[in-house]
Motif scaffolding. Sequence first.
Motif, PDB file in Angstrom:
ATOM      1  N   UNK A  47       0.852  -1.186   0.000  1.00 37.99           N
ATOM      2  CA  UNK A  47       0.000   0.000   0.000  1.00 37.99           C
ATOM      3  C   UNK A  47       0.890   1.239   0.000  1.00 37.99           C
ATOM      4  N   UNK A  48       0.305   2.376  -0.283  1.00 36.35           N
ATOM      5  CA  UNK A  48       1.051   3.635  -0.254  1.00 36.35           C
ATOM      6  C   UNK A  48       1.618   3.887   1.134  1.00 36.35           C
ATOM      7  N   UNK A  53       6.273   4.040   4.772  1.00 37.18           N
ATOM      8  CA  UNK A  53       6.903   3.531   5.995  1.00 37.18           C
ATOM      9  C   UNK A  53       8.268   2.915   5.680  1.00 37.18           C
ATOM     10  N   UNK A  54       8.331   2.140   4.618  1.00 36.64           N
ATOM     11  CA  UNK A  54       9.594   1.512   4.240  1.00 36.64           C
ATOM     12  C   UNK A  54      10.622   2.538   3.783  1.00 36.64           C
TER      13      UNK A  54
END
Length: 85
Positions: A47-48, A53-54
Motif C-alpha cells: 500500500x502507499x 513507511x519503508x
Amino acid sequence: MAELRPALVLTDLSMPELDGFALIEAMQRDALLQTVPVIVLTARELSADELKRLHASVELVLAKGTYGREELLGQVKQLLAMSVA
C-alpha cells in the motif's frame, strides 16, 4: 546481529518466522543497527502507507521479478561502498 553488525541486510517482508516490517523496526530501535543499509525484496503488493513507511527506514524496495541479478548485485555493491565511505 547483536554480536556481529552486518554490512548490509537483504530481507523479504513475508518470512516464515519473522515479519520483515518487525525486523526493520527492531533494527531502527538499535543504535548500532540504525545505520545498516537495508534492501527489501518483496512479492507483496504494498500500500502507499507501507511504501512510505519503508522508504523512511530502508535504502531500496524492489518488487521480486522486476530486476535482474546484475542489477541487484550492482545495488548491493553501491550501498556497501557508500556505507564504508
